[in-house]
Motif scaffolding. Structure first.
Motif, PDB file in Angstrom:
ATOM      1  N   ASP A  68       1.375  -1.340   1.753  1.00 54.07           N
ATOM      2  CA  ASP A  68       2.619  -1.204   0.762  1.00 54.07           C
ATOM      3  C   ASP A  68       2.451  -2.607  -0.213  1.00 54.07           C
ATOM      4  O   ASP A  68       2.417  -3.610   0.479  1.00 54.07           O
ATOM      5  CB  ASP A  68       3.842  -1.465   1.557  1.00 54.07           C
ATOM      6  N   TRP A  69       2.227  -2.431  -1.547  1.00 60.95           N
ATOM      7  CA  TRP A  69       1.859  -3.528  -2.345  1.00 60.95           C
ATOM      8  C   TRP A  69       3.005  -4.496  -2.667  1.00 60.95           C
ATOM      9  O   TRP A  69       2.758  -5.466  -2.400  1.00 60.95           O
ATOM     10  CB  TRP A  69       1.318  -3.053  -3.614  1.00 60.95           C
ATOM     11  N   GLU A  70       4.069  -4.055  -2.565  1.00 64.37           N
ATOM     12  CA  GLU A  70       5.379  -4.620  -2.803  1.00 64.37           C
ATOM     13  C   GLU A  70       5.593  -5.635  -1.339  1.00 64.37           C
ATOM     14  O   GLU A  70       5.792  -6.724  -1.632  1.00 64.37           O
ATOM     15  CB  GLU A  70       6.526  -3.820  -2.695  1.00 64.37           C
ATOM     16  N   ARG A  71       5.404  -5.251  -0.381  1.00 65.79           N
ATOM     17  CA  ARG A  71       5.295  -5.921   0.872  1.00 65.79           C
ATOM     18  C   ARG A  71       4.423  -7.065   0.866  1.00 65.79           C
ATOM     19  O   ARG A  71       4.596  -8.162   1.214  1.00 65.79           O
ATOM     20  CB  ARG A  71       5.275  -4.983   2.169  1.00 65.79           C
ATOM     21  N   GLN A  72       3.113  -6.690   0.370  1.00 67.06           N
ATOM     22  CA  GLN A  72       2.110  -7.740   0.539  1.00 67.06           C
ATOM     23  C   GLN A  72       2.511  -8.771  -0.826  1.00 67.06           C
ATOM     24  O   GLN A  72       2.110  -9.876  -0.498  1.00 67.06           O
ATOM     25  CB  GLN A  72       0.855  -6.900  -0.150  1.00 67.06           C
ATOM     26  N   ASN A 126      -9.979  -7.169   1.729  1.00 67.07           N
ATOM     27  CA  ASN A 126     -10.632  -8.406   1.138  1.00 67.07           C
ATOM     28  C   ASN A 126      -9.173  -9.008   0.248  1.00 67.07           C
ATOM     29  O   ASN A 126      -9.705  -9.255  -0.923  1.00 67.07           O
ATOM     30  CB  ASN A 126     -11.958  -8.577   0.645  1.00 67.07           C
ATOM     31  N   GLY A 127      -8.240  -9.037   0.580  1.00 68.37           N
ATOM     32  CA  GLY A 127      -7.273  -9.333  -0.407  1.00 68.37           C
ATOM     33  C   GLY A 127      -6.644 -10.752  -0.287  1.00 68.37           C
ATOM     34  O   GLY A 127      -7.196 -11.612   0.432  1.00 68.37           O
ATOM     35  N   LEU A 128      -5.524 -11.077  -0.992  1.00 68.17           N
ATOM     36  CA  LEU A 128      -5.054 -12.458  -0.975  1.00 68.17           C
ATOM     37  C   LEU A 128      -4.350 -12.675   0.228  1.00 68.17           C
ATOM     38  O   LEU A 128      -4.601 -14.011   0.664  1.00 68.17           O
ATOM     39  CB  LEU A 128      -4.172 -12.492  -2.244  1.00 68.17           C
ATOM     40  N   GLU A 131      -4.968  -5.344  -6.261  1.00 71.73           N
ATOM     41  CA  GLU A 131      -6.068  -5.173  -4.917  1.00 71.73           C
ATOM     42  C   GLU A 131      -5.573  -4.193  -4.306  1.00 71.73           C
ATOM     43  O   GLU A 131      -6.336  -3.458  -3.430  1.00 71.73           O
ATOM     44  CB  GLU A 131      -6.236  -6.598  -4.513  1.00 71.73           C
ATOM     45  N   VAL A 132      -4.368  -3.818  -3.924  1.00 71.04           N
ATOM     46  CA  VAL A 132      -3.850  -2.895  -2.948  1.00 71.04           C
ATOM     47  C   VAL A 132      -4.208  -1.751  -3.288  1.00 71.04           C
ATOM     48  O   VAL A 132      -4.404  -0.660  -2.696  1.00 71.04           O
ATOM     49  CB  VAL A 132      -2.425  -3.288  -2.460  1.00 71.04           C
ATOM     50  N   ALA A 133      -3.941  -1.275  -4.557  1.00 64.51           N
ATOM     51  CA  ALA A 133      -4.132   0.157  -5.187  1.00 64.51           C
ATOM     52  C   ALA A 133      -5.559   0.215  -5.194  1.00 64.51           C
ATOM     53  O   ALA A 133      -5.922   1.481  -4.930  1.00 64.51           O
ATOM     54  CB  ALA A 133      -3.747  -0.006  -6.844  1.00 64.51           C
ATOM     55  N   ARG A 134      -6.388  -0.383  -5.213  1.00 70.57           N
ATOM     56  CA  ARG A 134      -7.896  -0.355  -5.202  1.00 70.57           C
ATOM     57  C   ARG A 134      -8.399  -0.168  -3.762  1.00 70.57           C
ATOM     58  O   ARG A 134      -9.158   0.962  -3.714  1.00 70.57           O
ATOM     59  CB  ARG A 134      -8.572  -1.549  -5.764  1.00 70.57           C
TER      60      ARG A 134
END
Length: 131
Positions: free
Chosen positions: A79-83, A54-56, A41-44
């Protein structure tokens, strides 16, 4: 390899949003599944930035809005890893439920067989006022 459908639902089971992700292993831990969902979802979002995410889980420095989080357009990429780390902590604090088929997953270390049921539902829980 399995194709998994990630679905966001209300507490009453009403679907809010969903997307599919192909090429996942047949067996995976709940932790890996949550992190994959967040990474996707972060990549998108990063590929097509918008004023609302509109993420988790809520990105750092984003403001809560109805059906999402308002993101400052000048803040750069999420940052997807942080998310994913935030999502793991939210799961452990009962911030959301993780359902595979009709079964609730209660431990991030639990192995999940995606060939048995490739629909994974996330139900965000809302804190009650005064509770």
């Amino acid at each position: 390899m399995a194709t998994v459908t990630f679905r966001d639902e209300t507490a009453t089971g009403r679907p809010l949003d969903e997307f599919s992700l192909p090429g996942l292993p047949d067996r995976i831990t709940a932790r890996e599944l949550v992190r994959l969902r967040v990474r996707e979802e972060v990549a998108r979002f990063n590929a097509r930035p918008a004023p609302r995410f509109n993420g988790l889980v809520q990105p750092v420095e984003a403001e809560v809005e109805l059906n999402g989080y308002r993101v400052d357009s000048g803040r750069g990429r999420i940052d997807w890893e942080r998310q994913a780390d935030v999502a793991e902590r939210a799961f452990q604090r009962n911030g959301f439920l993780l359902l595979v088929g009709e079964r609730q997953i209660e431990d991030l270390a639990e192995m999940i067989d995606l060939t048995a049921d490739p629909v994974v539902s996330f139900v965000k829980l809302v804190r009650l006022v005064g509770g």
